[in-house]
Design a protein around this motif. Structure first.
Motif, PDB file in Angstrom:
ATOM      1  N   ASP A  34       0.236   8.533  -3.294  1.00  0.00           N
ATOM      2  CA  ASP A  34      -0.444   9.748  -3.725  1.00  0.00           C
ATOM      3  C   ASP A  34      -1.040   9.531  -5.112  1.00  0.00           C
ATOM      4  O   ASP A  34      -0.799   8.520  -5.766  1.00  0.00           O
ATOM      5  CB  ASP A  34       0.495  10.964  -3.705  1.00  0.00           C
ATOM      6  CG  ASP A  34       1.679  10.812  -4.647  1.00  0.00           C
ATOM      7  OD1 ASP A  34       1.621   9.964  -5.559  1.00  0.00           O
ATOM      8  OD2 ASP A  34       2.670  11.546  -4.479  1.00  0.00           O
ATOM      9  N   ARG A  43      -7.605   5.839  -4.922  1.00  0.00           N
ATOM     10  CA  ARG A  43      -6.750   6.925  -4.436  1.00  0.00           C
ATOM     11  C   ARG A  43      -5.847   6.450  -3.307  1.00  0.00           C
ATOM     12  O   ARG A  43      -6.051   5.381  -2.725  1.00  0.00           O
ATOM     13  CB  ARG A  43      -7.605   8.089  -3.929  1.00  0.00           C
ATOM     14  CG  ARG A  43      -8.531   7.714  -2.777  1.00  0.00           C
ATOM     15  CD  ARG A  43      -9.295   8.923  -2.244  1.00  0.00           C
ATOM     16  NE  ARG A  43     -10.257   8.542  -1.217  1.00  0.00           N
ATOM     17  CZ  ARG A  43      -9.960   8.371   0.069  1.00  0.00           C
ATOM     18  NH1 ARG A  43      -8.702   8.538   0.492  1.00  0.00           N
ATOM     19  NH2 ARG A  43     -10.895   8.025   0.938  1.00  0.00           N
ATOM     20  N   MET A  55      -4.870  11.014   0.393  1.00  0.00           N
ATOM     21  CA  MET A  55      -5.333  11.973  -0.604  1.00  0.00           C
ATOM     22  C   MET A  55      -6.717  12.496  -0.260  1.00  0.00           C
ATOM     23  O   MET A  55      -7.555  11.780   0.283  1.00  0.00           O
ATOM     24  CB  MET A  55      -5.384  11.320  -1.994  1.00  0.00           C
ATOM     25  CG  MET A  55      -4.030  10.894  -2.532  1.00  0.00           C
ATOM     26  SD  MET A  55      -2.958  12.306  -2.875  1.00  0.00           S
ATOM     27  CE  MET A  55      -3.867  13.103  -4.189  1.00  0.00           C
ATOM     28  N   THR A  67       7.700   6.853  -1.236  1.00  0.00           N
ATOM     29  CA  THR A  67       6.428   7.306  -1.793  1.00  0.00           C
ATOM     30  C   THR A  67       6.200   6.641  -3.139  1.00  0.00           C
ATOM     31  O   THR A  67       7.146   6.233  -3.822  1.00  0.00           O
ATOM     32  CB  THR A  67       6.404   8.834  -1.980  1.00  0.00           C
ATOM     33  OG1 THR A  67       7.395   9.213  -2.944  1.00  0.00           O
ATOM     34  CG2 THR A  67       6.676   9.546  -0.668  1.00  0.00           C
ATOM     35  N   THR A  93       3.241   6.801  -6.660  1.00  0.00           N
ATOM     36  CA  THR A  93       2.118   7.490  -7.289  1.00  0.00           C
ATOM     37  C   THR A  93       1.258   6.500  -8.070  1.00  0.00           C
ATOM     38  O   THR A  93       1.787   5.613  -8.753  1.00  0.00           O
ATOM     39  CB  THR A  93       2.625   8.581  -8.248  1.00  0.00           C
ATOM     40  OG1 THR A  93       3.435   9.500  -7.516  1.00  0.00           O
ATOM     41  CG2 THR A  93       1.463   9.332  -8.885  1.00  0.00           C
ATOM     42  N   ASN A 113      -1.971   6.802   5.212  1.00  0.00           N
ATOM     43  CA  ASN A 113      -1.239   7.338   4.064  1.00  0.00           C
ATOM     44  C   ASN A 113      -0.656   6.255   3.166  1.00  0.00           C
ATOM     45  O   ASN A 113      -0.418   6.494   1.982  1.00  0.00           O
ATOM     46  CB  ASN A 113      -0.106   8.258   4.546  1.00  0.00           C
ATOM     47  CG  ASN A 113      -0.629   9.452   5.312  1.00  0.00           C
ATOM     48  OD1 ASN A 113      -1.714   9.954   5.039  1.00  0.00           O
ATOM     49  ND2 ASN A 113       0.137   9.909   6.289  1.00  0.00           N
TER      50      ASN A 113
END
Length: 601
Positions: A585, A467, A471, A412, A414, A514
């Motif tokens: 994310d 984004r 999200m 993941t 950010t 995603n």
């Protein structure tokens, strides 16, 4: 003359041996329910272990008028060594034929729980024979069974083989609305020899077969030529269906306080079950249902373990998607051999007739801190449900392929910030946006997303939202935080009321993924609806924020016609995206100034 007679007998014997076994058996006489009297005694036939037919005693206690889903029921008491060993009428004995004076009366179908298990109800054979006259149009309409007062159908055990413990738990949860309780069993012994189905034989109704098996176990009531009757009560009472008919092997019959039950497994496919109605199930030998072939390949990148499974799933608008998704989860669970967090890359391809484009493909990445296997099947379940249960037209799924790679690593990242390299840009020109993302426990990295400014974009500031693909867009999130009705967000861009099947499929296939970084125009009309407070620019005056929101809401509703007219020309929201190796994310916004002539420095 003697020699001639011997030749005739030999020819007759050869002829009989060449006939199917179901044609050799003499069809028994039928005893109508009106001829049955209290005190009459007879026998029943069933299998309580292996494939061996055994008999038990039956005594008529009475006729229950119009108490069954298809008419009368016959109240009986069972007895004998078989009943003593099973503890009474057991689950899985449904369909066991009952004979009086050599005449077929009907099938054991109902019993009491937590009471005398030797007393039960028999469905008259006359009601079961009507199933062969039912139309075979493959109608998947769900029906609900009429309850028999104080009695319950002998629950049809759902036997499952090849499923892991966690996959079985998921299957049990998904099938609760259908009142089906799957139980894990083994496979039949490799040396077992199945005989042709006959009255009293164990029979299977199979929903999934191949590397795993999911099916129900019962008993054959009557066979005539290539036609078969069984169970004596419904499976799901779905009417005209298309399920596998199999022979079956019984491991044992287990005594229980509430109910006894047979433990068995499906054998070879021998035909199709095409009727599931109040009086029982019916089908044909040597005919087979149309199915959905599914191939699933899962690789665990940490261990190098690869799990490959091929199954055939019956076509059913309510069950196909559930059975397919739980089978996929089962393969993932076996490949991982663990439960917990992880990252999964999932791709699938679904081909079929009577569906837009003839094929659906989808790729995505998922991360779960708890159970990656469960999360990984979500979109596949959604796709199968969208197709099999669509309100437009029946779809004939021809082939399904699923590929999954999974690892324990958390992939993941950010979004930290985003900046434009050019502060001013003309309508129709590209603007490059540098997006800094920080991977979990990693150093920040830069990604460039190119965005094309709409040609009809007016001069002035243009706010772009940056984004992660998974999200929730900022405007929807703000509305939720403000406690606003989600329907208000659709005022400026309402969803079509009469959406075409092709549009539904297209939306699914083109949905943000995603692992994408998405850049799109932030609707300024909606931004103004929330005011500066909603964007965090006036956090100290909550009353003023609420007042601004109310005033702007009224303004937006008043101008709704103009907004709708404008949106019809836009033909969808302007956005662009890039794919990364991380689930993204977070979100942020950047502002570019749209001018006719860029400012020269």
């Amino acid at each position: 003359m003697v020699k001639l007679c011997r030749q005739c007998r030999l020819a007759l014997l050869i002829f009989l041996l060449m006939l199917p076994m179901s044609l050799v058996w003499a069809a028994p006489e039928i005893m109508p329910v009106e001829n049955i009297k209290v005190g009459m005694q007879g026998i029943g036939k069933t299998v309580v272990s292996g494939t061996k037919l055994e008999e038990f005693g039956v005594e008529v206690l009475g006729i229950m008028k119009n108490k069954g889903p298809s008419g009368d029921l016959i109240l009986v008491r069972t007895s004998g060594d078989v009943i003593d060993r099973t503890g009474g009428i057991a689950q899985g004995m449904s369909g066991s034929p009952v004979y009086i004076d050599g005449k077929l009366v009907g099938a054991v179908a109902y019993g009491w729980s937590l009471t005398d298990h030797k007393v039960g109800m028999v469905t008259p054979i006359g009601d079961m024979l009507k199933l062969w006259d039912m139309p075979d149009n493959y109608n998947d309409t769900m029906q609900f069974m009429k309850e028999v007062p104080d009695f319950e159908p002998m629950t049809t055990p759902l036997m499952v083989s090849g499923f892991s413990e966690h996959a079985l738990t998921m299957l049990q949860d998904k099938l609760k609305p259908f009142n089906l309780v799957p139980q894990e069993v083994g496979e039949a012994p490799s040396d077992v020899v199945f005989s042709p189905l006959e009255p009293g034989s164990a029979v299977g109704l199979e929903l999934v077969r191949g590397d795993v098996s999911v099916g129900a176990l019962g008993t054959v009531t009557y066979v005539e030529d290539n036609k078969v009757l069984a169970f004596g009560h419904p499976f799901l009472k779905k009417g005209n269906i298309g399920y596998f008919m199999t022979n079956a092997y019984v491991f044992s019959t287990v005594n229980g306080l509430e109910n006894s039950f047979k433990v068995g497994t499906m054998g070879e496919a021998v035909g199709v079950i095409n009727q599931d109605r109040g009086a029982g199930i019916a089908g044909y030998l040597s005919r087979y249902p149309t199915i959905i072939p599914i191939r699933i390949i899962v690789k665990d990148n940490d261990t190098g373990q690869t799990q490959d499974a091929a199954v055939q799933v019956v076509k059913d608008e309510q069950l196909s998607s559930i059975l397919s998704a739980t089978t996929m989860f089962n393969v993932i669970d076996k490949a991982m051999d663990r439960v917990g967090p992880g990252t999964a890359k999932v791709s699938f391809e679904i081909s079929g007739q009577n569906m837009p484009g003839g094929i659906i493909t989808r790729e995505n990445m998922f991360y779960s801190p708890a159970s990656i296997g469960e999360l990984a099947v979500g979109e596949f379940l959604e796709a199968m449900t969208m197709l099999t249960g669509n309100p437009y037209n029946p779809v004939n799924l021809m082939d399904v392929k699923v590929h999954v790679s999974v690892s324990e690593e958390r992939r993941t990242a950010t979004i930290v910030e985003a900046q434009t390299k050019t502060p001013s840009v003309k309508p129709g020109e590209n603007v490059e946006i540098g997006v800094k993302i920080k991977p979990f426990r990693g150093e920040p990295i830069q990604r460039i997303v190119s965005f094309t400014v709409p040609k009809d974009q007016p001069e002035g500031p243009l706010t772009l939202e940056v984004r992660g693909g998974g999200m929730v867009p900022l405007i929807q999130l703000l509305a939720k935080n403000q406690g606003m009705d989600e329907g208000l967000l659709l005022l400026g861009n309402p969803k079509p009321k009469n959406q075409e099947f092709a549009d539904v499929v297209k939306e699914f296939m083109e949905r943000d993924r995603n692992n994408e970084i998405v850049v799109e125009v932030l609707d300024m009309g909606m931004e103004n609806l929330f005011g500066n407070a909603a964007l965090g620019k006036d956090k100290n005056n909550s009353k003023k924020q609420e007042k601004d929101i109310v005033e702007n809401t009224v303004s937006l509703k008043t101008d709704i016609k103009a907004i709708n007219a404008k949106d019809k020309k836009k033909q969808g929201k302007v956005k662009n995206s890039i794919t990364t190796d991380y689930i993204i994310d977070g979100d942020t916004q950047v502002v570019v100034n749209v001018v006719k002539d860029p400012v020269k420095k």
